[in-house]
Scaffold this motif. Structure first.
Motif, PDB file in Angstrom:
ATOM      1  N   MET A   1       0.811  -1.214   0.000  1.00 40.97           N
ATOM      2  CA  MET A   1       0.000   0.000   0.000  1.00 40.97           C
ATOM      3  C   MET A   1       0.849   1.272   0.000  1.00 40.97           C
ATOM      4  SD  MET A   1      -2.256  -1.438   3.123  1.00 40.97           S
ATOM      5  CE  MET A   1      -0.853  -2.394   3.681  1.00 40.97           C
ATOM      6  N   ALA A   2       0.206   2.342  -0.443  1.00 42.60           N
ATOM      7  CA  ALA A   2       0.705   3.706  -0.257  1.00 42.60           C
ATOM      8  C   ALA A   2      -0.436   4.483   0.367  1.00 42.60           C
ATOM      9  CB  ALA A   2       1.114   4.339  -1.582  1.00 42.60           C
ATOM     10  N   CYS A   3      -0.161   5.215   1.432  1.00 39.66           N
ATOM     11  CA  CYS A   3      -1.190   6.013   2.104  1.00 39.66           C
ATOM     12  C   CYS A   3      -0.871   7.495   1.930  1.00 39.66           C
ATOM     13  CB  CYS A   3      -1.269   5.665   3.585  1.00 39.66           C
ATOM     14  SG  CYS A   3      -2.551   6.622   4.451  1.00 39.66           S
ATOM     15  N   HIS A   4      -1.851   8.235   1.411  1.00 40.96           N
ATOM     16  CA  HIS A   4      -1.678   9.666   1.151  1.00 40.96           C
ATOM     17  C   HIS A   4      -2.232  10.553   2.265  1.00 40.96           C
ATOM     18  CE1 HIS A   4      -0.501   9.246  -3.123  1.00 40.96           C
ATOM     19  NE2 HIS A   4      -1.353   8.244  -3.164  1.00 40.96           N
TER      20      HIS A   4
ATOM     21  N   ALA B   1       5.323  12.592   0.500  1.00 42.03           N
ATOM     22  CA  ALA B   1       3.995  12.738  -0.072  1.00 42.03           C
ATOM     23  C   ALA B   1       3.060  11.623   0.379  1.00 42.03           C
ATOM     24  CB  ALA B   1       4.074  12.760  -1.594  1.00 42.03           C
ATOM     25  N   TYR B   2       3.607  10.481   0.780  1.00 40.21           N
ATOM     26  CA  TYR B   2       2.816   9.339   1.232  1.00 40.21           C
ATOM     27  C   TYR B   2       3.735   8.384   1.987  1.00 40.21           C
ATOM     28  CZ  TYR B   2       4.643   7.897  -3.357  1.00 40.21           C
ATOM     29  OH  TYR B   2       5.436   7.683  -4.452  1.00 40.21           O
ATOM     30  N   SER B   3       3.120   7.459   2.717  1.00 37.51           N
ATOM     31  CA  SER B   3       3.900   6.398   3.356  1.00 37.51           C
ATOM     32  C   SER B   3       3.660   5.101   2.601  1.00 37.51           C
ATOM     33  CB  SER B   3       3.508   6.225   4.825  1.00 37.51           C
ATOM     34  OG  SER B   3       2.219   5.655   4.927  1.00 37.51           O
ATOM     35  N   LEU B   4       4.630   4.194   2.661  1.00 39.93           N
ATOM     36  CA  LEU B   4       4.524   2.891   2.031  1.00 39.93           C
ATOM     37  C   LEU B   4       4.392   1.830   3.110  1.00 39.93           C
ATOM     38  CD1 LEU B   4       7.371   3.258  -0.613  1.00 39.93           C
ATOM     39  CD2 LEU B   4       4.909   3.610  -0.943  1.00 39.93           C
ATOM     40  N   SER B   5       3.594   0.790   2.820  1.00 41.88           N
ATOM     41  CA  SER B   5       3.400  -0.308   3.768  1.00 41.88           C
ATOM     42  C   SER B   5       3.316  -1.626   3.033  1.00 41.88           C
ATOM     43  CB  SER B   5       2.082  -0.147   4.549  1.00 41.88           C
ATOM     44  OG  SER B   5       2.086   0.995   5.337  1.00 41.88           O
TER      45      SER B   5
ATOM     46  N   PHE C   1       9.370  -3.827  -4.198  1.00 41.00           N
ATOM     47  CA  PHE C   1       8.124  -3.222  -3.711  1.00 41.00           C
ATOM     48  C   PHE C   1       7.444  -2.345  -4.754  1.00 41.00           C
ATOM     49  CE2 PHE C   1       5.518   0.027  -1.821  1.00 41.00           C
ATOM     50  CZ  PHE C   1       4.748  -0.696  -0.941  1.00 41.00           C
ATOM     51  N   THR C   2       6.136  -2.570  -4.912  1.00 35.10           N
ATOM     52  CA  THR C   2       5.248  -1.703  -5.680  1.00 35.10           C
ATOM     53  C   THR C   2       3.929  -1.636  -4.914  1.00 35.10           C
ATOM     54  OG1 THR C   2       6.204  -2.433  -7.773  1.00 35.10           O
ATOM     55  CG2 THR C   2       4.063  -1.373  -7.886  1.00 35.10           C
ATOM     56  N   PRO C   3       3.363  -0.463  -4.690  1.00 34.37           N
ATOM     57  CA  PRO C   3       2.071  -0.427  -3.995  1.00 34.37           C
ATOM     58  C   PRO C   3       0.961  -0.982  -4.880  1.00 34.37           C
ATOM     59  CG  PRO C   3       2.749   1.789  -4.607  1.00 34.37           C
ATOM     60  CD  PRO C   3       3.865   0.876  -4.979  1.00 34.37           C
ATOM     61  N   PHE C   4       0.157  -1.876  -4.311  1.00 38.82           N
ATOM     62  CA  PHE C   4      -0.976  -2.465  -5.014  1.00 38.82           C
ATOM     63  C   PHE C   4      -2.217  -1.596  -4.850  1.00 38.82           C
ATOM     64  CE2 PHE C   4      -4.433  -5.668  -5.415  1.00 38.82           C
ATOM     65  CZ  PHE C   4      -4.158  -6.086  -6.704  1.00 38.82           C
ATOM     66  N   ILE C   5      -2.382  -1.017  -3.655  1.00 38.32           N
ATOM     67  CA  ILE C   5      -3.487  -0.079  -3.436  1.00 38.32           C
ATOM     68  C   ILE C   5      -2.907   1.222  -2.894  1.00 38.32           C
ATOM     69  CG2 ILE C   5      -5.138  -1.938  -2.976  1.00 38.32           C
ATOM     70  CD1 ILE C   5      -5.159  -1.024  -0.021  1.00 38.32           C
TER      71      ILE C   5
ATOM     72  N   ALA D   1      -0.302   2.538  -8.245  1.00 37.74           N
ATOM     73  CA  ALA D   1      -1.097   1.493  -7.598  1.00 37.74           C
ATOM     74  C   ALA D   1      -2.230   1.033  -8.512  1.00 37.74           C
ATOM     75  CB  ALA D   1      -1.666   1.999  -6.276  1.00 37.74           C
ATOM     76  N   VAL D   2      -2.585  -0.241  -8.405  1.00 36.51           N
ATOM     77  CA  VAL D   2      -3.655  -0.822  -9.211  1.00 36.51           C
ATOM     78  C   VAL D   2      -5.022  -0.295  -8.782  1.00 36.51           C
ATOM     79  CG1 VAL D   2      -4.776  -3.014  -9.850  1.00 36.51           C
ATOM     80  CG2 VAL D   2      -2.283  -2.896  -9.637  1.00 36.51           C
ATOM     81  N   HIS D   3      -5.211  -0.111  -7.466  1.00 39.45           N
ATOM     82  CA  HIS D   3      -6.496   0.355  -6.927  1.00 39.45           C
ATOM     83  C   HIS D   3      -6.287   1.620  -6.108  1.00 39.45           C
ATOM     84  CE1 HIS D   3      -8.548  -3.369  -8.036  1.00 39.45           C
ATOM     85  NE2 HIS D   3      -7.473  -4.020  -7.610  1.00 39.45           N
ATOM     86  N   SER D   4      -7.210   2.576  -6.249  1.00 45.22           N
ATOM     87  CA  SER D   4      -7.147   3.827  -5.497  1.00 45.22           C
ATOM     88  C   SER D   4      -8.446   4.023  -4.725  1.00 45.22           C
ATOM     89  CB  SER D   4      -6.962   5.017  -6.442  1.00 45.22           C
ATOM     90  OG  SER D   4      -5.702   4.960  -7.066  1.00 45.22           O
ATOM     91  N   TYR D   5      -8.315   4.565  -3.509  1.00 45.74           N
ATOM     92  CA  TYR D   5      -9.459   4.817  -2.641  1.00 45.74           C
ATOM     93  C   TYR D   5      -9.364   6.228  -2.082  1.00 45.74           C
ATOM     94  CZ  TYR D   5     -10.051  -0.171  -2.948  1.00 45.74           C
ATOM     95  OH  TYR D   5     -10.230  -1.438  -3.423  1.00 45.74           O
ATOM     96  N   THR D   6     -10.475   6.953  -2.086  1.00 45.93           N
ATOM     97  CA  THR D   6     -10.472   8.307  -1.549  1.00 45.93           C
ATOM     98  C   THR D   6     -10.205   8.305  -0.048  1.00 45.93           C
ATOM     99  OG1 THR D   6     -12.872   8.274  -1.321  1.00 45.93           O
ATOM    100  CG2 THR D   6     -11.987   9.268  -3.330  1.00 45.93           C
TER     101      THR D   6
END
Length: 151
Positions: free
Chosen positions: A29-32, A43-47, A107-111, A126-131
């Motif tokens: 994941m990447a969190c914005h 700009a974001y964190s990676l997990s 590593f690549t963020p999936f969401i 990322a393959v999927h994005s969420y607001t």
């Protein structure tokens, strides 16, 4: 891009805390969110969500830092590197900052989450994005899709 080779080892920037993972991530994941932007100074964190039984500290003792609430953020007490997070009530996984691993080019963020708060120029691929966050019901299919993409 190389695959994640297990076991994988890593640690904080100064090396006083070391860790090992013995299991592949359930999800990346990447969190914005603005909280992650502040804690990561980016700009974001990676997990990478690592199953708890596949995660161990091999040297040193991380300390809780950042926010001292429901999600416990663990840091090296010396260099203050944000290493991983343990969300309260979700003890079956650890959100590892993947760049803590010695080898992290896999590593690549999936969401990506919290895109409502993302900086306009920040992109992750990322393959999927969420607001905000995916609903709890969406995680099982996402984990299955991620596993299939890694096979």
């Amino acid at each position: 891009m190389p695959d994640l080779a297990l076991p994988a080892e890593g640690g904080c920037r100064c090396g006083r805390v070391r860790l090992r993972i013995l299991a592949k991530p359930l999800l990346t994941m990447a969190c914005h969110c603005t909280g992650c932007q502040s804690m990561s100074s980016s700009a974001y964190s990676l997990s990478a969500a690592i199953p708890s039984q596949g995660f161990e500290i091999t040297k040193g003792e991380p300390v809780i830092g950042g926010l001292h609430g429901a999600s416990r953020h663990y840091f090296c007490g010396h260099c203050m590197t944000w290493m991983f997070t343990r969300p309260e009530g979700l003890d079956w996984f650890v959100n590892l900052r993947p760049t803590m691993l010695d080898e992290h080019a896999w590593f690549t963020p999936f969401i990506e989450t919290w895109t409502a708060e993302k900086l306009p120029w920040a992109t992750t691929g990322a393959v999927h994005s969420y607001t905000a966050l995916p609903s709890f019901e969406e995680y099982e299919p996402l984990v299955a899709e991620y596993a299939g993409a890694q096979a």
